[in-house]
Scaffold this active site. Structure first.
Site, PDB file in Angstrom:
ATOM      1  N   SER A  81       0.648  -1.621  -0.451  1.00  0.00           N
ATOM      2  CA  SER A  81       0.156   0.030   0.169  1.00  0.00           C
ATOM      3  C   SER A  81       0.968   1.171  -0.292  1.00  0.00           C
ATOM      4  CB  SER A  81      -0.824   0.132   1.238  1.00  0.00           C
ATOM      5  OG  SER A  81      -1.544  -0.986   1.212  1.00  0.00           O
ATOM      6  N   LEU A  82       0.464   2.116  -0.920  1.00  0.00           N
ATOM      7  CA  LEU A  82       1.019   3.859  -0.366  1.00  0.00           C
ATOM      8  C   LEU A  82       0.358   5.212   0.493  1.00  0.00           C
ATOM      9  CD1 LEU A  82       1.580   3.894  -4.034  1.00  0.00           C
ATOM     10  CD2 LEU A  82       2.922   2.985  -3.160  1.00  0.00           C
TER      11      LEU A  82
ATOM     12  N   LYS B 292      -4.770  10.230 -10.386  1.00  0.00           N
ATOM     13  CA  LYS B 292      -4.909   9.034 -10.076  1.00  0.00           C
ATOM     14  C   LYS B 292      -5.990   8.005 -10.311  1.00  0.00           C
ATOM     15  CE  LYS B 292      -5.664   6.600  -5.242  1.00  0.00           C
ATOM     16  NZ  LYS B 292      -7.125   6.076  -5.623  1.00  0.00           N
TER      17      LYS B 292
ATOM     18  N   ARG C 258      -4.269  -7.839  -8.683  1.00  0.00           N
ATOM     19  CA  ARG C 258      -3.399  -6.685  -7.540  1.00  0.00           C
ATOM     20  C   ARG C 258      -4.090  -8.570  -6.449  1.00  0.00           C
ATOM     21  NH1 ARG C 258      -3.841  -4.341  -2.314  1.00  0.00           N
ATOM     22  NH2 ARG C 258      -1.535  -3.178  -2.578  1.00  0.00           N
TER      23      ARG C 258
ATOM     24  N   GLU D  69      -3.510   0.013 -14.290  1.00  0.00           N
ATOM     25  CA  GLU D  69      -4.828   0.848 -13.386  1.00  0.00           C
ATOM     26  C   GLU D  69      -5.789   0.017 -15.537  1.00  0.00           C
ATOM     27  OE1 GLU D  69      -6.588   1.291 -10.108  1.00  0.00           O
ATOM     28  OE2 GLU D  69      -4.824   0.943 -10.369  1.00  0.00           O
TER      29      GLU D  69
END
Length: 255
Positions: A73-74, A97, A118, A152
């Protein structure tokens, strides 16, 4: 090459689905040959190219697969001062984003060999049957080593609205593009991905890159035929004004 793919697919759809001819067979074949020549020259073949048109595949389940490198995680913040402190005296890269589903692609000897969601960051689900129906994923790239790319998978707002507009009167509308994109990417029947347009935007190499900078990597990904988000460099002194400029002037925010 992208323009040729779009034009040839448009002509094919008009001919086979709408019984309409927007170009002659001679013109189509000439453009098709030009596209094939570019694919051989560049070593790149896009997923939606008519030269690699594939049928639909239905799987009974999505096999679980461990990521080669964990997706952690960021950190995040909405405080501009906190961002300035983070940037310090360095240059920072700023981009959109996106809110979709992260997918990890693996290439070996220039050929796409794996595609995994993911998941929990350590183990994801294999979705190779759906990838040929995404926009923006090259099936072949010129780099012949082992390359792993993260990106993404998103559904544009315009596509989300189109799908809701075409639903039956007694069916409930889908709530948001992110959830619909996630369900579409993980569909067991690949025809669902063809019907609902999913677009892939690459944002990071895991392995196989030549440039250590994020900007250099995004340029490299674009040269391989990937879509990438719009981006710009900024610094602590310019950050606040650049955020305003970026929101107002840079890129297509249909995702």
């Amino acid at each position: 090459m992208k323009e040729l793919v779009e034009l040839l697919n448009k002509a094919s759809k008009a001919y086979y689905q709408d019984a309409e001819e927007i170009m002659s067979n001679y013109e189509y074949d000439k453009l098709y040959d030009e596209l094939q020549g570019l694919e051989r020259e560049l070593g790149i073949t896009l997923s939606n190219s008519p030269t690699v048109r594939v049928g639909y595949e239905v799987v009974s389940e999505l096999p679980k697969e461990r990521h080669e490198s964990p997706m952690l995680s960021l950190d995040k913040t909405k405080d501009v001062e906190e961002l300035k402190n983070f940037v310090g005296d360095q240059k920072a890269l700023m981009s959109w984003k996106m809110d979709g589903l992260t997918v990890v692609l693996t290439y070996d000897d220039g050929k796409l060999t794996d595609a995994v969601t993911r998941g929990n960051g350590y183990i994801g689900e294999r979705i190779m049957h759906n990838v040929p129906h995404f926009n923006g994923i090259p099936m072949r790239i010129p780099e012949k080593g082992h390359v792993v790319v993260r990106g993404e998978a998103v559904m544009h707002y315009s596509e989300f609205e189109r799908i809701n507009e075409n639903r039956e009167e007694d069916e409930d509308d889908y709530k948001n593009p992110r959830n619909l994109a996630s369900g579409t990417v993980r569909a067991l029947d690949s025809s669902v991905c063809e019907e609902r347009k999913i677009t892939f935007y690459a944002f990071q190499f895991v392995t196989g890159y030549k440039d250590n900078s994020f900007g250099g990597q995004l340029d490299e990904l674009k040269s391989y035929g990937f879509n990438t988000v719009e981006w710009m460099y900024t610094d602590a002194d310019s950050l606040e004004n650049d955020i305003v400029y970026f929101k107002s002037n840079i890129g297509n925010v249909d995702f």
